[in-house]
Design a protein around this motif. Structure first.
Motif, PDB file in Angstrom:
ATOM      1  N   ILE A  28       0.828  -1.208   0.000  1.00 40.94           N
ATOM      2  CA  ILE A  28       0.000   0.000   0.000  1.00 40.94           C
ATOM      3  C   ILE A  28       0.863   1.259   0.000  1.00 40.94           C
ATOM      4  CG2 ILE A  28      -1.650   1.315   1.352  1.00 40.94           C
ATOM      5  CD1 ILE A  28      -2.953  -1.267   2.149  1.00 40.94           C
ATOM      6  N   LEU A  32       0.784   4.322  -2.764  1.00 40.54           N
ATOM      7  CA  LEU A  32       0.653   5.754  -2.468  1.00 40.54           C
ATOM      8  C   LEU A  32       1.807   6.553  -3.072  1.00 40.54           C
ATOM      9  CD1 LEU A  32      -0.555   5.671   1.246  1.00 40.54           C
ATOM     10  CD2 LEU A  32      -1.888   6.284  -0.767  1.00 40.54           C
ATOM     11  N   GLU A  36       1.741   9.583  -5.945  1.00 38.48           N
ATOM     12  CA  GLU A  36       2.444  10.856  -5.768  1.00 38.48           C
ATOM     13  C   GLU A  36       3.394  11.130  -6.937  1.00 38.48           C
ATOM     14  OE1 GLU A  36       2.159  13.270  -3.467  1.00 38.48           O
ATOM     15  OE2 GLU A  36       0.509  12.189  -2.535  1.00 38.48           O
ATOM     16  N   GLY A  72      -3.581  14.823   1.997  1.00 35.53           N
ATOM     17  CA  GLY A  72      -4.212  13.526   1.728  1.00 35.53           C
ATOM     18  C   GLY A  72      -3.274  12.364   2.001  1.00 35.53           C
ATOM     19  N   ALA A  73      -1.992  12.551   1.713  1.00 37.53           N
ATOM     20  CA  ALA A  73      -1.016  11.503   1.990  1.00 37.53           C
ATOM     21  C   ALA A  73      -0.859  11.284   3.488  1.00 37.53           C
ATOM     22  CB  ALA A  73       0.326  11.852   1.361  1.00 37.53           C
ATOM     23  N   VAL A  75      -3.246  11.676   5.729  1.00 40.74           N
ATOM     24  CA  VAL A  75      -4.431  10.906   6.137  1.00 40.74           C
ATOM     25  C   VAL A  75      -4.310   9.465   5.659  1.00 40.74           C
ATOM     26  CG1 VAL A  75      -6.925  10.686   5.810  1.00 40.74           C
ATOM     27  CG2 VAL A  75      -5.914  12.926   6.218  1.00 40.74           C
ATOM     28  N   GLY A  76      -3.827   9.276   4.429  1.00 39.01           N
ATOM     29  CA  GLY A  76      -3.643   7.920   3.912  1.00 39.01           C
ATOM     30  C   GLY A  76      -2.628   7.133   4.713  1.00 39.01           C
ATOM     31  N   LEU A  77      -1.558   7.781   5.139  1.00 42.24           N
ATOM     32  CA  LEU A  77      -0.554   7.111   5.957  1.00 42.24           C
ATOM     33  C   LEU A  77      -1.128   6.720   7.312  1.00 42.24           C
ATOM     34  CD1 LEU A  77       2.346   6.148   6.116  1.00 42.24           C
ATOM     35  CD2 LEU A  77       2.963   8.379   7.030  1.00 42.24           C
ATOM     36  N   LEU A  79      -4.226   5.920   7.843  1.00 44.84           N
ATOM     37  CA  LEU A  79      -5.063   4.741   7.571  1.00 44.84           C
ATOM     38  C   LEU A  79      -4.217   3.483   7.370  1.00 44.84           C
ATOM     39  CD1 LEU A  79      -7.711   6.304   5.184  1.00 44.84           C
ATOM     40  CD2 LEU A  79      -8.060   5.552   7.537  1.00 44.84           C
ATOM     41  N   VAL A  80      -3.085   3.638   6.704  1.00 42.30           N
ATOM     42  CA  VAL A  80      -2.192   2.494   6.493  1.00 42.30           C
ATOM     43  C   VAL A  80      -1.648   1.996   7.821  1.00 42.30           C
ATOM     44  CG1 VAL A  80       0.060   1.854   5.542  1.00 42.30           C
ATOM     45  CG2 VAL A  80      -1.592   3.060   4.136  1.00 42.30           C
ATOM     46  N   SER A  95      -5.912  -7.183   2.141  1.00 37.39           N
ATOM     47  CA  SER A  95      -6.567  -6.125   2.920  1.00 37.39           C
ATOM     48  C   SER A  95      -8.070  -6.115   2.615  1.00 37.39           C
ATOM     49  CB  SER A  95      -5.959  -4.764   2.583  1.00 37.39           C
ATOM     50  OG  SER A  95      -6.203  -4.454   1.252  1.00 37.39           O
TER      51      SER A  95
END
Length: 100
Positions: A28, A32, A36, A72-73, A75-77, A79-80, A95
């Motif tokens: 994941i 991401l 980017e 956004g990255a 927030v994504g991190l 979540l990861v 997942s």
């Protein structure tokens, strides 16, 4: 002066690297990073066209295009990290967190 075609070729190569990384990798975090890279390739082309036409609007768009995905990255991190704590794996195939 460097011709605009070189910047467009650089943007195309970066975008291709991002697309290949997105389709090949199963981690994941690598996905991401590939997204980017694709966004940065588009930013390179925006800056190239903006400087060719002598307008600053493309560069302003790139500035906001760097700030918003950075948030956004983050927030994504987050979540990861939450997914890794629950599943102890970052493999995309395994997942199924959103399934009931």
């Amino acid at each position: 002066m460097i011709p605009i075609s070189w910047y467009l070729i650089l943007g195309a190569i970066l975008f291709l690297i991002g697309v290949l990384g997105f389709f090949i990798k199963r981690n994941i975090i690598a996905l991401l990073l590939s997204v980017e890279i694709m966004l940065n390739a588009v930013n390179v082309t925006f800056v190239a066209f903006s400087s060719q036409h002598g307008q600053i609007s493309g560069q302003i768009f790139v500035f906001f295009g760097l700030v918003v995905p950075a948030a956004g990255a983050a927030v994504g991190l987050a979540l990861v990290i939450a997914m890794f704590r629950n599943r102890e794996s970052l493999n995309v195939d395994r997942s199924n967190l959103l399934k009931w």
